[in-house]
Design a protein around this motif. Sequence first.
Motif: not given
Length: 324
Positions: A59-60, A115-117, A120-124, A129-130
């Motif tokens: 994911s990173l 990252i926000l978008i 949301r797609i990855k449901k994380e 992440v930030t």
Amino acid sequence: MTTELAFPKLGIVLELDRLAFSIGPLNVYWYGIIVVSGILLGYFYSNKRCREFNVSSDSLADYLLFSVIGGILGARIYYVAFKWDYYKEHLNEVLSVWKGGIAIYGGIIGALIVILILSRIKKENPLNVTDCCAGGLILGQAIGRWGNFMNIEAFGSNTDSIFGMTSPAITSYLESNMDALASCGISVDPAMPVHPTFFYESMWNLAAFIIIALFTKKRTFKGEITLLYLALYGMGRSWIEGLRTDSLMWGPFRVSQVLAVVLTLFAVCVYVIVKKKQSSKSLSSYFALDEPTPLLLKNEEETEKNAQKLTEDAPDGEEESEDK
């Protein structure tokens, strides 16, 4: 083509060449090499610690790829927006990033939107992440500022300090922009040394990286490392920006300086509010850690050790069957 850069009080004189090497018609510049090196080292650091934030390595990598794209777009849009008086008359240069003109705060905003978008797609949770990326980002910034050194740019106004630097390129820039700088209240003498503000920011960012790296294991809520990054970087940028001679201006205000102050205050206020809610046990699950980070790491390590032990203890026949 080399350019001289001197630090008179340190007795240092350097000959710098922006061009690293050429491959046929393709020119590769030190600025690009240094910035890319900063991005990669920042990624390696964040990847090393990603499990502490419940972010997978795969994911990173996705976040890095798309954030770099979003960051470049954001950095350019930010710069062009606050230089619109020029670019509205030169629309053909709006996309000419290779001619210079990007802003780090615009890059941060662009990367954050991505990252926000993507989260949301990855449901994380985007705060995980930030938080994961904050240490790598500030490390990359500390390294990337040396690209400004090779280009002899991002310097400040006159100084008589031991770090003052001079160069024909600096003298030429100040002579060409004296009137514009005077209109912003900045008085300069092209013959005098100037602040190496790129160096100040690089050292500040390096110190901030060390603080973030040491504090990471003490994280108590999601977003805490992000807030620490915003506060530390903002505090440094707010005073360093005040020394620079190439600031983006919005009327009488230095845009990045104002933004740095606002983000610093925002980070401090949010931190205080979240900590109060945490102490009163009313913290939203959005901010609460999924589980203590040390326990997560310990469980993963024990799982790996158990799996390795099972493999070592397995009968030879079973090992051969699995190998086949």
